[in-house]
Write a protein that holds these residues in place. Structure first.
Motif, mmCIF file in Angstrom:
data_model
loop_
_atom_site.group_PDB
_atom_site.id
_atom_site.type_symbol
_atom_site.label_atom_id
_atom_site.label_comp_id
_atom_site.label_asym_id
_atom_site.label_seq_id
_atom_site.Cartn_x
_atom_site.Cartn_y
_atom_site.Cartn_z
ATOM 1 N N LEU A 46 0.810 -1.225 0.000
ATOM 2 C CA LEU A 46 0.000 0.000 0.000
ATOM 3 C C LEU A 46 0.837 1.266 0.000
ATOM 4 O O LEU A 46 0.291 2.378 -0.022
ATOM 5 N N HIS A 47 2.163 1.100 0.012
ATOM 6 C CA HIS A 47 3.054 2.256 0.113
ATOM 7 C C HIS A 47 2.846 3.202 -1.067
ATOM 8 O O HIS A 47 2.917 2.788 -2.225
ATOM 9 N N ASP A 48 2.568 4.471 -0.716
ATOM 10 C CA ASP A 48 2.369 5.505 -1.733
ATOM 11 C C ASP A 48 1.302 5.136 -2.767
ATOM 12 O O ASP A 48 1.483 5.353 -3.964
ATOM 13 N N LYS A 49 0.234 4.526 -2.293
ATOM 14 C CA LYS A 49 -0.929 4.290 -3.173
ATOM 15 C C LYS A 49 -2.127 4.942 -2.493
ATOM 16 O O LYS A 49 -3.014 4.253 -1.965
ATOM 17 N N PRO A 50 -2.150 6.268 -2.474
ATOM 18 C CA PRO A 50 -3.192 6.962 -1.703
ATOM 19 C C PRO A 50 -4.608 6.634 -2.161
ATOM 20 O O PRO A 50 -5.540 6.674 -1.380
ATOM 21 N N GLY A 51 -4.771 6.239 -3.428
ATOM 22 C CA GLY A 51 -6.131 5.980 -3.911
ATOM 23 C C GLY A 51 -6.601 4.554 -3.666
ATOM 24 O O GLY A 51 -7.737 4.220 -3.994
ATOM 25 N N ALA A 52 -5.726 3.706 -3.101
ATOM 26 C CA ALA A 52 -6.079 2.282 -2.973
ATOM 27 C C ALA A 52 -7.328 2.109 -2.106
ATOM 28 O O ALA A 52 -7.466 2.757 -1.073
ATOM 29 N N GLU A 53 -8.220 1.253 -2.571
ATOM 30 C CA GLU A 53 -9.430 0.967 -1.788
ATOM 31 C C GLU A 53 -9.068 -0.052 -0.733
ATOM 32 O O GLU A 53 -8.678 -1.174 -1.063
ATOM 33 N N VAL A 54 -9.179 0.337 0.507
ATOM 34 C CA VAL A 54 -8.779 -0.558 1.599
ATOM 35 C C VAL A 54 -10.007 -0.841 2.455
ATOM 36 O O VAL A 54 -10.745 0.079 2.829
ATOM 37 N N ALA A 55 -10.231 -2.117 2.748
ATOM 38 C CA ALA A 55 -11.391 -2.493 3.576
ATOM 39 C C ALA A 55 -11.310 -1.757 4.923
ATOM 40 O O ALA A 55 -10.205 -1.586 5.457
ATOM 41 N N PRO A 56 -12.468 -1.350 5.471
ATOM 42 C CA PRO A 56 -12.435 -0.555 6.708
ATOM 43 C C PRO A 56 -11.661 -1.230 7.845
ATOM 44 O O PRO A 56 -10.952 -0.555 8.595
ATOM 45 N N ALA A 57 -11.750 -2.558 7.967
ATOM 46 C CA ALA A 57 -11.048 -3.210 9.087
ATOM 47 C C ALA A 57 -9.536 -3.080 8.919
ATOM 48 O O ALA A 57 -8.799 -2.915 9.896
ATOM 49 N N ILE A 58 -9.064 -3.149 7.656
ATOM 50 C CA ILE A 58 -7.616 -3.004 7.406
ATOM 51 C C ILE A 58 -7.226 -1.531 7.601
ATOM 52 O O ILE A 58 -6.166 -1.224 8.167
ATOM 53 N N ALA A 59 -8.097 -0.619 7.169
ATOM 54 C CA ALA A 59 -7.804 0.811 7.333
ATOM 55 C C ALA A 59 -7.662 1.154 8.818
ATOM 56 O O ALA A 59 -6.773 1.915 9.214
ATOM 57 N N GLY A 60 -8.521 0.568 9.656
ATOM 58 C CA GLY A 60 -8.447 0.816 11.105
ATOM 59 C C GLY A 60 -7.120 0.328 11.673
ATOM 60 O O GLY A 60 -6.512 0.963 12.543
#
Ligand code: SAM
Length: 315
Positions: free
Chosen positions: A81-95
């Motif tokens: 995910l490094h330097d991929k600001p637009g990546a769609e990340v599941a909320p649990a992973i984002a937390g």
């Protein structure tokens, strides 16, 4: 007697610092965050962590460098995910990434794996949800890890809301159930270095379900080619079903478990290929959270064509 001596030596050889941030921790801690987020929204909750570890780990320590396990876990996830600001990340992973950013200021939104120096264990994660009425009870048997745990938890100044004891977590659980709060999350995360841990997990969960059927129980287990490991989730399903309780089982495989030969002709088994989180009485939100997170974990942590995930539930 000889067996007991070998077993104790095995227990004291396990140090979670070698494994902190591996793919099993990623699955476990994402699940734990999703559980805590929901369960601490309501009335007072007692969180009991039967196998707490040291609470916080350095990913730049000798232990972590020696094993390199975080490379297959949290460092691999952040590299994806490094330097991929637009990546769609599941909320649990984002937390989970937000939690890591809170501990590692330079990690921030860039998710630069080089900026990840401190990794949170289950006690630290639980402590983040403790405000006010909730309680945290931690058990750790290894003297060095217990000292580190007491120091790490002490620094958080949680007051009487958190307590650590150098005690056998399997034995410590029984008298705590049911808790005065009548709401509890029990985290059971042994190292399984000793074969007897498998039997102790099913015995302690079976007993706990009789004493306190409405508690939420989160059990981590390794998926390895060993009969006891294979049987544990089946036994947990039987215990939950007999008690008439709902359950959820989430597994993540990152690589195959086949033996391979080195150039020197040595036969090696790759490190831990897969693990699972078994949750009894999961909140209704957990299935959706993991359904969104698991395919991404498989994609970002998978190392070969054996990568897979599975999410099942029952009642
Ligand atoms: N739950 C921690 C986390 O997620 O950060 C990691 C725990 S680690 C897998 C297992 C820990 O249990 C080790 O630190 C080990 O020393 C400790 N341990 C082993 N047997 C124990 C027992 N019977 N009671 C309490 N702790 C034990």
């Amino acid at each position: 007697m000889a067996y007991a001596a070998v077993s104790i030596a095995a227990m004291f050889s396990y140090r979670h610092a070698f494994h902190a941030g591996n793919h099993a921790d990623v699955l476990k801690h994402i699940t734990l965050l999703a559980l805590l987020k929901y369960l601490t929204q309501k009335e007072a909750l007692t969180v009991i962590d039967t196998h707490a570890g040291a609470g916080l780990y350095r990913l730049d320590s000798d232990h972590s460098h020696t094993s390199g396990e975080a490379q297959e876990g949290v460092l691999r996830l952040s590299a994806a995910l490094h330097d991929k600001p637009g990546a769609e990340v599941a909320p649990a992973i984002a937390g989970y990434l937000d939690l890591l950013a809170g501990l590692n200021p330079d990690f921030g939104a860039s998710h630069d794996p080089a900026a990840l120096r401190v990794y949170p264990g289950s006690p630290f994660i639980a402590s983040q949800f403790l405000a006010g009425r909730h309680k945290l009870k931690l058990f750790e048997l290894h003297p060095t890890d217990f000292r580190a745990l007491s120091g790490n938890i002490g620094q958080l100044e949680l007051g009487r809301g958190a307590a650590c004891a150098m005690q056998d977590g399997f034995e410590a659980l029984r008298p705590l159930l049911p808790p005065p709060s009548r709401r509890a999350l029990v985290i059971c995360d042994p190292s399984y270095e000793m074969k007897t841990d498998y039997g102790r997990v099913s015995a302690v969960i079976g007993d706990a379900l009789k004493r306190f059927p409405t508690g939420t129980y989160a059990i981590w287990y390794p998926l390895i080619p060993r009969p006891e490991a294979h049987d544990l989730p089946k036994k947990l399903k039987t215990l939950a079903s007999r008690a008439g309780r709902a359950w959820l089982d989430a597994t993540l495989t990152v690589k195959g478990s086949k033996l391979h030969k080195t150039v020197d002709g040595e036969t090696l088994r790759p490190g831990l290929p897969a693990s699972g989180m078994f949750v009894i009485n999961p909140p209704y939100t957990l299935h959706g959270e993991l359904k969104a997170a698991l395919p991404q974990l498989e994609q970002w942590l998978g190392q070969d064509h054996n990568a897979a995930h599975c999410l099942s539930q029952g009642s």
